[in-house]
Write a protein that holds these residues in place. Sequence first.
Motif, PDB file in Angstrom:
ATOM      1  N   GLN A 200       0.856  -1.192   0.000  1.00 39.08           N
ATOM      2  CA  GLN A 200       0.000   0.000   0.000  1.00 39.08           C
ATOM      3  C   GLN A 200       0.885   1.233   0.000  1.00 39.08           C
ATOM      4  N   ARG A 201       0.493   2.184  -0.808  1.00 40.01           N
ATOM      5  CA  ARG A 201       1.331   3.367  -0.957  1.00 40.01           C
ATOM      6  C   ARG A 201       0.453   4.565  -1.282  1.00 40.01           C
ATOM      7  N   ARG A 203      -1.511   8.341  -0.392  1.00 41.29           N
ATOM      8  CA  ARG A 203      -2.734   8.718   0.282  1.00 41.29           C
ATOM      9  C   ARG A 203      -2.716   8.187   1.712  1.00 41.29           C
ATOM     10  N   THR A 205      -3.888   4.859   4.533  1.00 41.24           N
ATOM     11  CA  THR A 205      -4.339   3.483   4.614  1.00 41.24           C
ATOM     12  C   THR A 205      -5.825   3.425   4.924  1.00 41.24           C
ATOM     13  N   PRO A 234      -5.966   3.911  -0.020  1.00 43.40           N
ATOM     14  CA  PRO A 234      -4.597   3.901  -0.518  1.00 43.40           C
ATOM     15  C   PRO A 234      -4.529   3.219  -1.869  1.00 43.40           C
ATOM     16  N   SER A 236      -2.950   0.243  -3.866  1.00 42.64           N
ATOM     17  CA  SER A 236      -2.430  -1.044  -3.406  1.00 42.64           C
ATOM     18  C   SER A 236      -2.156  -1.976  -4.572  1.00 42.64           C
ATOM     19  N   THR A 262       1.320  -0.269  -7.318  1.00 44.39           N
ATOM     20  CA  THR A 262       0.855   0.903  -6.570  1.00 44.39           C
ATOM     21  C   THR A 262       1.155   2.159  -7.373  1.00 44.39           C
TER      22      THR A 262
END
Lengths: 505, 479
Positions: A200-201, A203, A205, A234, A236, A262
């Motif tokens: 996840q990357r 913004r 979670t 996020p 992902s 991502t």
Amino acid sequence: MSGPQARDGGAPRVRCHAPVLGRDRALESAAEAVRAAMAAGADEAEAVLMTEDSGLTRYAANQIHQHVAERNIEVRVRAAVGSRVAVAAGNQPTPDALRAVGERVAAMAARSPEDPHFFGLPEPPSTPYPDQTTFYDSTAELEPTDRAATVLGIVELLRGAGAQGFGAVTSAVSELTVVNSHDLHAYQTFTDAWVSVVAQRGRVTAGGAKALQALTTADRLGGAPELRPPAMRPSSGFATSCHRDWSEVDAEAATLRALAKTSLEPPRHVPPGRYTVILEEEAVAEMLGFLAYGALNGLEYLEGKSPFAGRLGERAYPDFITLLDDPTDARGANISVDFEGTPKAPLTLIREGTLEQVVWDGATARRAGVTTTGHALPAPNPHGPMPLNLVLLPGTHTKSELVSQVKRGLLITRFHYVNEVDPAKTLLTGMTRDGTFLIEDGHIAAPVQDLRWVNSIEGVLARTRAVGDAVRLISTGPGYDIRFLTSSLVPTLLVDDFEITGSAE
Amino acid sequence: MKDFALSVLSLLDQAGIDYADVRVVLRRTEDYQVKNGTLEAWSDEEQLGFGVRVLVNGFWGFAATNELTAGQAAHTAMRAVAVARASAVVGGRKVHLAPQRASVTDVKGPCIEDPFSLSPEAKIEHLLAATKALHYPGVSFMVGTLGAMREEKVFASTEGALISQTRTEAGGGVAAVAVVAGDVQTRSYPSAGLGSWTQGGFETVRALDLAGHAPRLGEEAVALLSAPVCPPGETTLILDADQMAIQVHESVGHPTELDRILGSEASYAGTSFLAPDDRDHLRYGSDLVTIVADATCPGGLGTAPFDDEGVPAKRVQLLERGRLTGFLTSRETSPLLAQESGGAMRASGWNRIPLIRMTNINLEPRNGTLADLISDTADGILMSTNKSWSIDDRRLNFHFATEIGWEIKNGVLGRMLRECTYTGVTPAFWSGCDAICGDSEWRLLGTTNCGKGEPGQTIHVSHGVAPARFRGVSVGQDR
């Protein structure tokens, strides 16, 4: 099969996961239960003994949050008195306990009504079980610290990219033993290992940055924007790596694949409609799993519920669609025996677009007047047989060539929560997840939000325009019951007119 | 079992741990399935084992085995410690458990007519009679299931808890299946799949009155083969109690699990559209919608005097008059909310760690009967009995199909509809709820197949629900 490996020139490593019983004890334990059932009045008896010694290291937000180890057995005894049948199961390995299961099931069978669909337990096979390597020391030797070190490697890669990781690393040794009163004996031991990565990357979670800030020190995220859907979603990506042989599992490559999915770019809105899509391997495997469960099931076929009922021999799909069940393909979760002791063998289900075969176990094969194909599941099994080792043959196009053929469409990494809307039509619905992208003019143009789709498997196969040139091993992971790995070997598909019906936004 | 649990804990005295608990579980299950007058499956299964959960320097480890021997006790306890120590390799936040008073008690759940003492012949005959009543010309398969479960569980912790709980569950269902070329129509009661289960003895199966409800199912299954397809469009939708149960389950129960909100399930079951600070101000539905997680509800599959962390059963308000007011929590997660644990930690067996799970997620009843609701609806559709369910990983976009539906015109049920589907987005859908039936229509329905976790765990949960009406719902759009 190699012996224990020395590490750094030191003492040989001790297997962390050893077979719980081992060949001799497993066969004797199953035989003990069968003998007890026969002594208690059964005319026929069968014991299926499964064991598991496993570990699973689960991580979320870049740290291990659940970490477990398990050792268990399951002995499942089917007994028949004439055509009266019952099944009893237990999980205690002592001779007394095994005998008790056998005696209990014999007494049950004597009180059971007659089953007109029971035709007796199988005789020993006339062909040998395929000689396959299914056990690897590299997997059996994995310790909790090895799995944790693998997680650390994943997390460090993701941290370096400003991402967070979620997933699992799991390894196991398992055994399958089948013994029946007709002197049938089969034993096989397995290893399996599986790594999953959700990266996840960007913004925030899904749980909200404020929560994670409160909980996480090492992985604190910057900023705490207003927590409202959908802005907190996020970006992902997802990938797995699985094999019976740990040395073939590539956690780093899986992590990089997941990370590559991502994007910091905001997802674009995609309206409902029909799209040309690239279905990657996870998505293809999930769809085909539903085909295995229903359409390819011999009992469903006999009862007229399978959409393939009465259609074998029909040309239904393009000629580049060939689907096998191949339990002997060592790239997958290979296995040599089914759950009633029938040797496994490759079977063509769809040949060059033509529906060719469904799968059978002993009872359904007898009813259909054919021979079992070796697809029995553990008794009692009112659902019927199913293939566990699907292989969709690859085509000739690289993934980038497939993408280049799409003027405007979607690339779908993975599905979420797929379910049958109408099994008789192979109609499914589900969402996309962890990597859905817009393709424009043959290139990946932008991430898009997760999408709801409704499509039939038959329609997807019929509208497949091209097939990728490589297959990937896809497994559903550790499962819910006692450990028994199943898998698919599938390529990427290029499919036209895939129906998107909505989104979560 | 108590002595064994305590003996395992004693092995950890010198292990340098922060905390440990042990669960010893003996579970027996019995299942029957009949089809067209034939007993297709009868199984009797027993599982015994124990699991040790330890916290070492703030990191969890768990190990479990089926063998209750001194040797395996020592091996498994030390394995759990080794696993916990390995967890520290990656580092990160250390676990701190919310305080909890240790309880020492023995409790037993309700069971009037012991299903394991009743003869197999009586149970098989009960099921055969019920499925025989499904007969109707054109019905291809008459199917019935019946089952029971008894679990004896001991929980002991290093904080001094020693709790013994025994529970019995039973349930079943029947279904008529009509098959013609290319079409399969099914009608089920009281729910699809394995029917509905309740905590209690065989009296709960008798209370279902499977045979009494069977005759209409066969007729409806055959009628569905020639019924018109649910027309696409936006309409007023009434859901019966069975469909309301899964609607609550998927779009309220799962999203309010705090572990999902924090990302623990991001790689598998998914996350949630909710955030912890949404509590007390997020508008989730209309003013009519009040939902509680009630582990005290009589007969519920999620009812237990204590959860699998030794926390006493609680009644936690999740939604109050449409606003989000609470979450399903554990001792590990509740400190985030500055609260005690909500008592929602449940493990599917001795070989699994407890996770935050639903208890009984119940929709509070309002007023009137289903007949009142239909007569109050000028134009709409009534959908009944879940057939298919799907929702995205944040629990926003759902898609459901039901076995059957009926048009409603000017307050009267009209023609039967097949292939009924509806879709929506969670907060918008619940905001469109403008009527919920009253006590007389409220039913507690139990399901045994709620999945979550890696390795997977299937837990038993119940939902107390009544039929409800929703405005502006998209139906039949995927045909």
